[in-house]
Design a protein around this motif. Structure first.
Motif: not given
Length: 100
Positions: A61-71, A41-51
């Motif tokens: 992606l398997s080696r990184r810690s991804i930051s998703i901005s509050n914006e 659900l949270t990884h669908r196209k268009g979600t903050p994770w996707d962006k």
């Protein structure tokens, strides 16, 4: 309902009833989902994770810690909430028309 407290550096801060009720509704809706279903659900196209992850390869992606901005989160869920509000208002209007 037991008091809800924040675990984000503000020990024993009680959240107001509206927030507790909102979180209770979220819990009731999603509590039976598996971790994989929630992830889907949270990884669908268009979600903050996707962006936030579009620019990375799967290997990166398997080696990184991804930051998703509050914006990005605020924009996505803010527009989603606006759509839900508009939909609920339309349902209410239809119900009023039917019942009157």
């Amino acid at each position: 309902m037991a008091p809800v407290t924040s675990g984000f550096g503000q020990e024993n801060e009680k959240l107001d009833d509206a927030v507790a009720k909102f979180l209770g509704l979220i819990w009731e809706h999603y509590k039976d989902y598996t971790p994989l279903e929630l992830s889907a659900l949270t990884h669908r196209k268009g979600t903050p994770w996707d962006k936030a992850t579009r620019k990375f390869s799967r290997k990166d992606l398997s080696r990184r810690s991804i930051s998703i901005s509050n914006e990005i989160i605020r924009d996505y869920y803010g527009s989603y909430m606006a759509e839900c509000h508009a939909f609920s208002q339309a349902l209410l209007f239809c119900a009023l028309v039917v019942w009157t």
